[in-house]
Design a protein around this motif. Sequence first.
Motif, mmCIF file in Angstrom:
data_model
loop_
_atom_site.group_PDB
_atom_site.id
_atom_site.type_symbol
_atom_site.label_atom_id
_atom_site.label_comp_id
_atom_site.label_asym_id
_atom_site.label_seq_id
_atom_site.Cartn_x
_atom_site.Cartn_y
_atom_site.Cartn_z
ATOM 1 N N GLN A 54 45.117 35.732 34.861
ATOM 2 C CA GLN A 54 44.262 34.629 34.434
ATOM 3 C C GLN A 54 42.906 35.182 34.012
ATOM 4 N N ARG A 55 42.405 34.698 32.874
ATOM 5 C CA ARG A 55 41.056 35.064 32.452
ATOM 6 C C ARG A 55 40.112 33.965 32.909
ATOM 7 N N THR A 56 39.097 34.325 33.694
ATOM 8 C CA THR A 56 38.178 33.338 34.246
ATOM 9 C C THR A 56 36.860 33.266 33.479
ATOM 10 N N ASN A 57 36.523 34.324 32.724
ATOM 11 C CA ASN A 57 35.307 34.321 31.903
ATOM 12 C C ASN A 57 35.552 35.154 30.653
ATOM 13 N N SER A 75 35.374 40.386 29.377
ATOM 14 C CA SER A 75 35.968 39.247 30.064
ATOM 15 C C SER A 75 36.237 39.595 31.526
ATOM 16 N N THR A 76 36.483 38.553 32.313
ATOM 17 C CA THR A 76 36.826 38.722 33.721
ATOM 18 C C THR A 76 38.250 38.239 33.936
ATOM 19 N N TYR A 77 39.051 39.067 34.600
ATOM 20 C CA TYR A 77 40.461 38.743 34.818
ATOM 21 C C TYR A 77 40.773 38.778 36.309
ATOM 22 N N ASN A 80 46.947 36.096 39.969
ATOM 23 C CA ASN A 80 47.348 35.082 40.945
ATOM 24 C C ASN A 80 48.848 35.122 41.151
#
Length: 250
Positions: A54-57, A75-77, A80
């Motif tokens: 999941q990419r959160t940012n 990006s931030t990954y 989960n």
Amino acid sequence: MSSELREALNAAGASALVPKIIDPVLLEYQRRYSPLVRSVPTVPWNADTYYFNQRTNVAAGGFVPDGGARPVANSTYVQNKFDMKHVQVVGAVTGYAQEVTRQVIGDLRETEIEGSIRGTYWDIETGICWGNAAATANGAQPQFDGLDTQVNTFTGGFQNAIDQNGATLTLAMLDELADMVETNAAMPVFDDTWMFVMSNTAASKIAQLQTSQQRFVDKVEVASGLVVPTYRNIPLVKTSFLQARGYSMG
């Protein structure tokens, strides 16, 4: 003999001689609408844990002067997972039963397989609507979380449900619901990739409210041969697993 010898048989006396003719058509009293299990995408998964990324940012940008430059960003990954739950049906037909029922029902084994598949659909549909992982975690039949468990936040920053407090169903309620989902999803929802799932009584109420608007196109084909009514281009799909028998909304 001067007279013909006759024997009088009444209905009870001849009952053993009357053949039993059974209609080969099987009466199906178990019928359900189960749209969710058919519309939720599925993929084969050869493990008991579902991992996904999941990419959160995304990389941050911004204004700069002529000739200027932004700092390097990325990006931030996160990764989960969901522990998978299993559904099973076990049926059995003996060879003897299959053979002696052939004249009445055809292939009993095939009939039972078809019925078992249909029953499994309904079991999964029930789980999608009402499953609860926490309540069954330590039991013999652990479930996954259904929509009733997941969609239950009426207030706050992550609201995903609307409390109508028992009011009569209106088209405005469908508008509120669609707007809430579109806000949360940040994408258009007014097309046939989304749907309103409702009981048959709710569908009837919507039909009453739309009577004055029937001059508009109000139907869409969501599957081959399956034509359903729509509201604002969103299909209205009936289910047997929401048992509201009135027009009030919880």
